[in-house]
Design a protein around this motif. Structure first.
Motif, PDB file in Angstrom:
ATOM      1  N   ARG A 151      -6.169  11.283   2.049  1.00 29.52           N
ATOM      2  CA  ARG A 151      -5.053  10.706   1.289  1.00 29.52           C
ATOM      3  C   ARG A 151      -5.577   9.760   0.210  1.00 29.52           C
ATOM      4  O   ARG A 151      -6.682   9.235   0.304  1.00 29.52           O
ATOM      5  N   TYR A 152      -4.726   9.585  -0.795  1.00 31.65           N
ATOM      6  CA  TYR A 152      -4.942   8.541  -1.792  1.00 31.65           C
ATOM      7  C   TYR A 152      -4.131   7.324  -1.351  1.00 31.65           C
ATOM      8  O   TYR A 152      -3.009   7.455  -0.836  1.00 31.65           O
ATOM      9  N   GLN A 153      -4.689   6.159  -1.588  1.00 27.04           N
ATOM     10  CA  GLN A 153      -3.957   4.918  -1.273  1.00 27.04           C
ATOM     11  C   GLN A 153      -3.954   4.020  -2.498  1.00 27.04           C
ATOM     12  O   GLN A 153      -5.013   3.701  -3.039  1.00 27.04           O
ATOM     13  N   ASP A 197       0.699   5.350   0.274  1.00 23.54           N
ATOM     14  CA  ASP A 197      -0.169   6.452   0.704  1.00 23.54           C
ATOM     15  C   ASP A 197       0.380   7.790   0.224  1.00 23.54           C
ATOM     16  O   ASP A 197       1.597   8.022   0.259  1.00 23.54           O
ATOM     17  N   TYR A 198      -0.534   8.656  -0.205  1.00 22.48           N
ATOM     18  CA  TYR A 198      -0.172  10.025  -0.579  1.00 22.48           C
ATOM     19  C   TYR A 198      -1.162  10.972   0.076  1.00 22.48           C
ATOM     20  O   TYR A 198      -2.341  11.020  -0.303  1.00 22.48           O
ATOM     21  N   GLU A 199      -0.726  11.720   1.098  1.00 20.54           N
ATOM     22  CA  GLU A 199      -1.578  12.673   1.811  1.00 20.54           C
ATOM     23  C   GLU A 199      -1.575  14.003   1.064  1.00 20.54           C
ATOM     24  O   GLU A 199      -0.507  14.577   0.821  1.00 20.54           O
ATOM     25  N   ARG A 225       0.847  -1.194   0.000  1.00 19.99           N
ATOM     26  CA  ARG A 225       0.000   0.000   0.000  1.00 19.99           C
ATOM     27  C   ARG A 225       0.888   1.252   0.000  1.00 19.99           C
ATOM     28  O   ARG A 225       1.790   1.379   0.827  1.00 19.99           O
TER      29      ARG A 225
END
Length: 505
Positions: free
Chosen positions: A233-235, A223-225, A221
């Motif tokens: 965030r996008y995961q 994650d991009y906050e 996974r």
């Protein structure tokens, strides 16, 4: 010369081990580097796709605005609450708007500026503790861009909701550009806490990607906050990238494996050659010892017979004289045969060596050879000759062909224990070749030794028993001369039952 084979094998083994260890270390380091680079590419792809998705939403806002206008998003604030860094995207009318993502991206980046209407913010940006210092720090540009992007989110998300499907589509395209084309899920996640902060929660607000993909327990996974409060965030969920890294390294792995195989084969061939040379050296040494003894024997016997004739008045007795002269002649013939074999082995290696073929009648050639071998044999000998047709001829060098047949007959007699019972058969084959076979009922040759009997200096081991004299040259000479005539020689034998040597010319 005694070859230091043990030391050579140790050096070769150490060299191969060192090369293998270095290759493994280098490939492991390359794998880690490529894996880290791919992870960075995935993270950059998530950030880039997020920026592109924001620009597309700004474009939608611009299309809703009939007149010229602008959407202004602030990223960061000064001490007085006014904006420090502002992103301003100007809208265009339909006739002038350039509807390409690349142009919009450049416009958005080019319009990043300090708010000129805020003198305090300008002062902060121009001071040593403001933007100049930020740009001098390591990775400061990435931090600045991320801060701006988060600020843009804060503004754009107020006017229009995030389009997760569009984000996933953009992300898929960017990943493919980095040769990362695998099934994945993209999640839009919100995390928060209750008012009293006693409990935290995580909500999945949306999911996109390949609907047929089911993540395995090993799925990774990313994650991009994208908001400043770290609550959204996008995961990205996908399988481990290990297989992708190995796939990209396929060319390097194959090349390394081929190089290692070539080196391994080269070292193996080197050791094999050295072993052969060592064996040949040992056989040469044994040959030298044997031939020295064999040469001394006829010389000593002939010398003794001649001395008896000269010093013991045996020359006056015709019977004794003939006896001793016969002994001298026999030993000289034996010595001549030994010298002839050695010279033949030397001549066949010369570039000037030439055969002098002529038509030979086998019916005329064999009787003389058979009679000579019967006379010099120290045991009863019976040789049967079968030639069909009777006028069978062969084109060969008379001297060397006679020596070939003589060696085969001599071996058949020597390796027959008590009485030599030999069969010689000559036939004309359909291929116009002449086949000559010499069969005995002697001790035979073990199956595992048969492949080596035509090697130079080779003799079948007999333990500590050396009843049969030889130098390991006879059959080597036979094979060499038969091949010089364009033919071949084969053997069929069974231990204890005899042997059959067959030549075809």
């Amino acid at each position: 010369m005694k070859l230091p084979l043990k030391h050579i094998i140790i050096l070769v083994t150490c060299s191969l081990t060192g090369i293998f260890v270095y290759q493994t270390y280098w490939l492991t380091g390359l794998y880690r580097t490529m894996k880290q680079e791919m992870n960075n590419n995935i993270k950059d792809a998530m950030r880039t796709s997020d920026f592109n998705e924001i620009v597309l939403r700004v474009n939608e806002l611009q299309k809703d605005n009939v007149e010229h206008g602008s959407v202004t998003v602030s990223a960061g604030y000064g001490a007085d609450g006014k904006s420090l860094v502002t992103s301003q995207t100007v809208s265009y009318t339909d006739s002038t708007y350039k509807d390409t993502l690349h142009t919009r991206t450049e416009t958005a980046v080019d319009t990043l500026a300090v708010n000129d209407n805020d003198p305090d913010a300008s002062a902060v940006a121009s001071s040593e503790s403001g933007l100049d210092v930020l740009l001098k720090r390591q990775d400061s540009m990435k931090e600045l861009i991320l801060s701006v992007q988060q600020g843009m989110h804060s503004g754009v998300d107020t006017y229009i909701d995030i389009n997760l499907q569009k984000y996933d589509s953009l992300l898929t395209d960017v990943l493919k550009a980095h040769n990362i084309d695998v099934p994945h899920h993209t999640l839009y996640i919100y995390s928060g806490a209750t008012q009293d902060s006693s409990q935290t929660f995580i909500d999945t607000l949306g999911i996109a990607g390949d609907s047929t993909y089911i993540p395995s327990p090993k799925a990774i996974r990313y994650d991009y906050e994208f908001n400043r409060h770290h609550s959204q965030r996008y995961q990205l969920i996908m399988e481990p990238i290990t297989s992708l890294v190995w796939k990209q390294m396929t060319g390097i792995l194959v090349t390394s494996f081929v190089i290692f195989l070539i080196l391994g084969f080269s070292f193996w061939f080197l050791i094999r050659t050295l072993l052969k040379q060592k064996t040949l050296e040992e056989m040469k040494s044994n040959f030298t010892n044997n031939i020295t003894h064999e040469l001394k024997t006829p010389i000593a016997v002939a010398y003794a017979a001649n001395d008896a004739l000269l010093n013991f008045n045996l020359a006056e007795d015709k019977q004794q004289r003939d006896k001793y002269l016969g002994i001298c002649q026999e030993q000289l013939q034996r010595l001549s045969g030994l010298v002839e074999q050695i010279l033949s082995m030397s001549m066949e290696r010369r570039k000037t060596f030439r055969l002098h073929p002529e038509t030979l009648s086998l019916h005329d050639l064999f009787p003389t050879l058979i009679e000579q071998h019967k006379l010099k044999a120290g045991k009863p000998v019976e040789i049967n000759l079968d030639i069909a047709p009777e006028d069978l001829t062969i084109i060969a060098d008379r001297t060397h062909f006679s020596n070939i047949l003589s060696n085969l007959i001599d071996n058949a007699i020597k390796y027959s224990p008590d009485k030599a019972d030999i069969m010689i058969c000559c036939r004309k084959k359909e291929t116009e070749q002449v086949e000559i076979s010499v069969t005995d009922h002697g001790i035979g040759i073990p199956t595992d030794k048969q492949p080596h009997i035509f090697d130079k200096f080779y003799r079948v081991p007999t333990g500590n028993i050396h009843n049969t004299k030889g130098y390991g040259l006879g059959l080597f000479y036979v094979k060499t001369m038969v091949e010089k005539h364009g033919g071949m020689v084969t053997v069929r034998s069974e231990a204890g039952k005899g042997s059959t040597f067959t030549i075809r010319i």
